[in-house]
Design an enzyme around this catalytic site. Structure first.
Site, mmCIF file in Angstrom:
data_model
loop_
_atom_site.group_PDB
_atom_site.id
_atom_site.type_symbol
_atom_site.label_atom_id
_atom_site.label_comp_id
_atom_site.label_asym_id
_atom_site.label_seq_id
_atom_site.Cartn_x
_atom_site.Cartn_y
_atom_site.Cartn_z
ATOM 1 N N LYS A 79 0.828 -1.212 0.000
ATOM 2 C CA LYS A 79 0.000 0.000 0.000
ATOM 3 C C LYS A 79 0.867 1.269 0.000
ATOM 4 O O LYS A 79 2.086 1.193 0.176
ATOM 5 C CB LYS A 79 -0.914 -0.047 1.226
ATOM 6 N N TYR A 135 -11.497 -3.514 -3.985
ATOM 7 C CA TYR A 135 -12.191 -3.607 -2.695
ATOM 8 C C TYR A 135 -13.711 -3.711 -2.874
ATOM 9 O O TYR A 135 -14.451 -3.236 -2.009
ATOM 10 C CB TYR A 135 -11.818 -2.414 -1.816
ATOM 11 N N ASN A 172 -1.975 -0.095 6.829
ATOM 12 C CA ASN A 172 -1.467 -1.352 7.389
ATOM 13 C C ASN A 172 -0.578 -2.119 6.412
ATOM 14 O O ASN A 172 -0.526 -3.337 6.414
ATOM 15 C CB ASN A 172 -2.619 -2.211 7.935
ATOM 16 N N HIS A 196 -1.922 -5.687 1.550
ATOM 17 C CA HIS A 196 -3.170 -6.436 1.386
ATOM 18 C C HIS A 196 -2.813 -7.767 0.736
ATOM 19 O O HIS A 196 -1.955 -7.801 -0.141
ATOM 20 C CB HIS A 196 -4.122 -5.666 0.459
ATOM 21 N N GLU A 218 -8.772 -10.932 -7.840
ATOM 22 C CA GLU A 218 -7.855 -9.791 -7.681
ATOM 23 C C GLU A 218 -6.685 -9.868 -8.674
ATOM 24 O O GLU A 218 -6.281 -8.844 -9.227
ATOM 25 C CB GLU A 218 -7.376 -9.731 -6.226
HETATM 26 P P1 CMP Z 1 -7.018 -5.150 3.519
HETATM 27 O O1 CMP Z 1 -6.480 -6.511 3.761
HETATM 28 O O2 CMP Z 1 -6.382 -4.333 2.459
HETATM 29 O O3 CMP Z 1 -8.598 -5.256 3.216
HETATM 30 C C1 CMP Z 1 -9.489 -4.177 3.466
HETATM 31 C C2 CMP Z 1 -8.828 -3.035 4.154
HETATM 32 O O4 CMP Z 1 -9.682 -2.079 4.753
HETATM 33 C C3 CMP Z 1 -8.052 -3.594 5.330
HETATM 34 O O5 CMP Z 1 -6.923 -4.308 4.882
HETATM 35 C C4 CMP Z 1 -7.746 -2.322 6.117
HETATM 36 O O6 CMP Z 1 -6.589 -1.647 5.671
HETATM 37 C C5 CMP Z 1 -8.938 -1.426 5.788
HETATM 38 N N1 CMP Z 1 -9.769 -1.174 6.945
HETATM 39 C C6 CMP Z 1 -9.911 0.008 7.546
HETATM 40 N N2 CMP Z 1 -10.767 -0.067 8.572
HETATM 41 C C7 CMP Z 1 -11.169 -1.348 8.639
HETATM 42 C C8 CMP Z 1 -12.068 -2.055 9.500
HETATM 43 N N3 CMP Z 1 -12.719 -1.442 10.490
HETATM 44 N N4 CMP Z 1 -12.245 -3.369 9.280
HETATM 45 C C9 CMP Z 1 -11.594 -4.002 8.255
HETATM 46 N N5 CMP Z 1 -10.737 -3.370 7.408
HETATM 47 C C10 CMP Z 1 -10.533 -2.063 7.592
#
Ligand code: CMP
Length: 135
Positions: free
Chosen positions: A9, A49, A112, A115, A126
């Site tokens: 990311k 997403y 974070n 993904h 994806e």
């Molecule tokens: P990712 O694995 O990229 O999939 C969805 C992303 O949404 C997740 O990681 C997080 O970075 C983001 N995200 C932000 N807030 C939330 C939340 N409350 N629950 C789940 N995903 C979240």
């Protein structure tokens, strides 16, 4: 050999952590089969997403994902989907164990680092978005 999709990311590219994350993936024994650095547009983010577009966190997630370049990858190896999810650690870095990518390197649920696909169906979906010739 199983294939999965992973995306580094904008916090990863912005913090110069691309090498750190790829090194962890390769040290595990997984292989980078395809790799592309790009800047996503709104359509890409909504497609990637798709399961989350109606969630309350989606506007913040979209803004963050537009904020800088990302690195899209196809990762190959035995049990690649589950092993990548283990390397990543929990979505919420405060829940992620030390030794995992998010546990060691992140402090925000939105920012974070990485993904990766959570199932074979999502991996195929994806990968097809970013690497249509690889599926
Ligand atoms: P990712 O694995 O990229 O999939 C969805 C992303 O949404 C997740 O990681 C997080 O970075 C983001 N995200 C932000 N807030 C939330 C939340 N409350 N629950 C789940 N995903 C979240």
């Amino acid at each position: 050999m199983e294939k999965t999709f992973a995306l580094l990311k904008p916090d990863t590219t912005g913090r110069s952590l691309i090498g750190e994350i790829i090194a962890r993936i390769e040290r595990k024994g997984l292989a980078i089969a395809e790799l592309q650095m790009l800047t996503l547009d709104e359509t890409d983010i909504e497609e990637l997403y798709a399961p989350h577009v109606n969630k309350s966190f989606f506007p913040d997630l979209k803004k963050f994902m537009l904020s800088g370049p990302v690195v899209a990858m196809v990762i190959k190896g035995d049990n690649a989907i589950k092993e990548m999810r283990k390397l990543n650690g929990a979505t919420d870095p405060f829940e992620a164990n030390p030794g995992t990518i998010r546990g060691d390197l992140a402090l925000s649920k939105t920012q974070n680092i990485i993904h990766s696909s959570d199932s074979p169906a999502e991996a195929a979906r994806e990968m097809a978005i970013f690497f249509p010739n690889s599926v």
